[in-house]
Write an enzyme that holds these catalytic residues in place. Structure first.
Site, PDB file in Angstrom:
ATOM      1  N   SER A  28      59.475  -8.877  38.952  1.00 40.03           N
ATOM      2  CA  SER A  28      60.290  -9.382  37.846  1.00 40.03           C
ATOM      3  C   SER A  28      60.628 -10.859  37.977  1.00 40.03           C
ATOM      4  O   SER A  28      60.926 -11.521  36.976  1.00 40.03           O
ATOM      5  CB  SER A  28      61.590  -8.578  37.747  1.00 40.03           C
ATOM      6  N   GLY A  65      59.767  -4.723  38.635  1.00 38.72           N
ATOM      7  CA  GLY A  65      59.953  -3.514  39.422  1.00 38.72           C
ATOM      8  C   GLY A  65      58.867  -3.239  40.433  1.00 38.72           C
ATOM      9  O   GLY A  65      58.998  -2.321  41.258  1.00 38.72           O
ATOM     10  N   ASN A  94      61.431  -6.091  45.811  1.00 42.47           N
ATOM     11  CA  ASN A  94      61.822  -4.715  45.491  1.00 42.47           C
ATOM     12  C   ASN A  94      61.688  -3.794  46.695  1.00 42.47           C
ATOM     13  O   ASN A  94      62.459  -2.850  46.852  1.00 42.47           O
ATOM     14  CB  ASN A  94      60.992  -4.190  44.310  1.00 42.47           C
ATOM     15  N   ASP A 175      73.216 -10.135  36.616  1.00 45.47           N
ATOM     16  CA  ASP A 175      72.934  -9.253  37.757  1.00 45.47           C
ATOM     17  C   ASP A 175      72.868  -9.998  39.076  1.00 45.47           C
ATOM     18  O   ASP A 175      72.830  -9.391  40.152  1.00 45.47           O
ATOM     19  CB  ASP A 175      71.647  -8.460  37.530  1.00 45.47           C
ATOM     20  N   HIS A 178      68.192 -12.319  38.921  1.00 40.28           N
ATOM     21  CA  HIS A 178      67.090 -12.850  38.110  1.00 40.28           C
ATOM     22  C   HIS A 178      67.459 -14.177  37.445  1.00 40.28           C
ATOM     23  O   HIS A 178      68.545 -14.302  36.882  1.00 40.28           O
ATOM     24  CB  HIS A 178      66.690 -11.852  37.020  1.00 40.28           C
TER      25      HIS A 178
END
Length: 201
Positions: A28, A65, A94, A175, A178
């Site tokens: 991502s 992801g 991840n 979040d 990102h």
């Protein structure tokens, strides 16, 4: 006569130039998370590389992801379809966030590097870091994976761009993981600057 010479010169210059293809294999952080793909830094990278006198077609093979295992499973079809000259590997975040064993991450990245090189592509690896709340030992072991592989395979290791983005709250999504669209032009410039010395002119 001068017009004819100019046209001939332009023809031979065009004939001699071959655009290189760079495959970005990432997650991502490269896929344009919650933004249009046109806003993502890989989409902006060709124009930044052009500032370094490099003509490079960039294929964004990143999926939000994705783990190193996901990237490895998708790599054969990406290599066959695009036949890249270079592969930039931006994977592992991840895996780290899910606490995957370091040896699993290492083996997946080894296979990605070896498979890319076997296809004829040159590989560059991007350093990835995980948040310190995963424990000092795991965080350090995870971080050490990348320079060790870069040394073992003699491939360039690019700095983790997020380290310089995350210190600017206005560039980060809520979040805290990102980058926003506003950060993408800077990331493209940063990656181009670090990657350019390793691309054939």
């Amino acid at each position: 006569m001068s017009r004819l010479l100019s046209l001939m010169l332009l023809f031979f210059m065009s004939f001699g130039l071959k655009a290189q293809t760079l495959l970005v294999l990432g997650d991502s952080l490269s896929a344009g998370y919650q933004m249009s793909i046109e806003q993502s830094w890989p989409s902006l990278l060709p124009s930044e590389l052009a500032n370094h006198n490099l003509e490079v077609n960039v294929v964004n093979g990143s999926i939000s992801g994705d783990t190193t295992g996901n990237g490895l499973s998708r790599l054969p079809s990406l290599l066959e379809q695009h036949q890249p000259d270079y592969v930039l590997v931006e994977l592992g975040a991840n895996d780290g966030l899910r606490g995957f064993p370091p040896n699993v991450i290492t083996n997946n990245l080894k296979n990605i590097i070896a498979m890319s090189e076997d296809s004829g592509a040159e590989v560059a690896l991007m350093q990835i870091q995980v948040p310190p709340n995963y424990g000092k030992k795991y965080t350090q072991v995870f971080a050490d994976i990348y320079p060790a592989l870069a040394t073992e395979y003699q491939v360039p290791l690019l700095p983790f761009f997020l380290e310089q983005v995350i210190v600017k709250p206005e560039w980060m999504m809520q979040d805290g993981l990102h980058p926003k669209p506003e950060a993408q032009p800077w990331i493209a410039q940063f990656v181009a600057e670090k990657l350019a010395p390793y691309l054939t002119k």
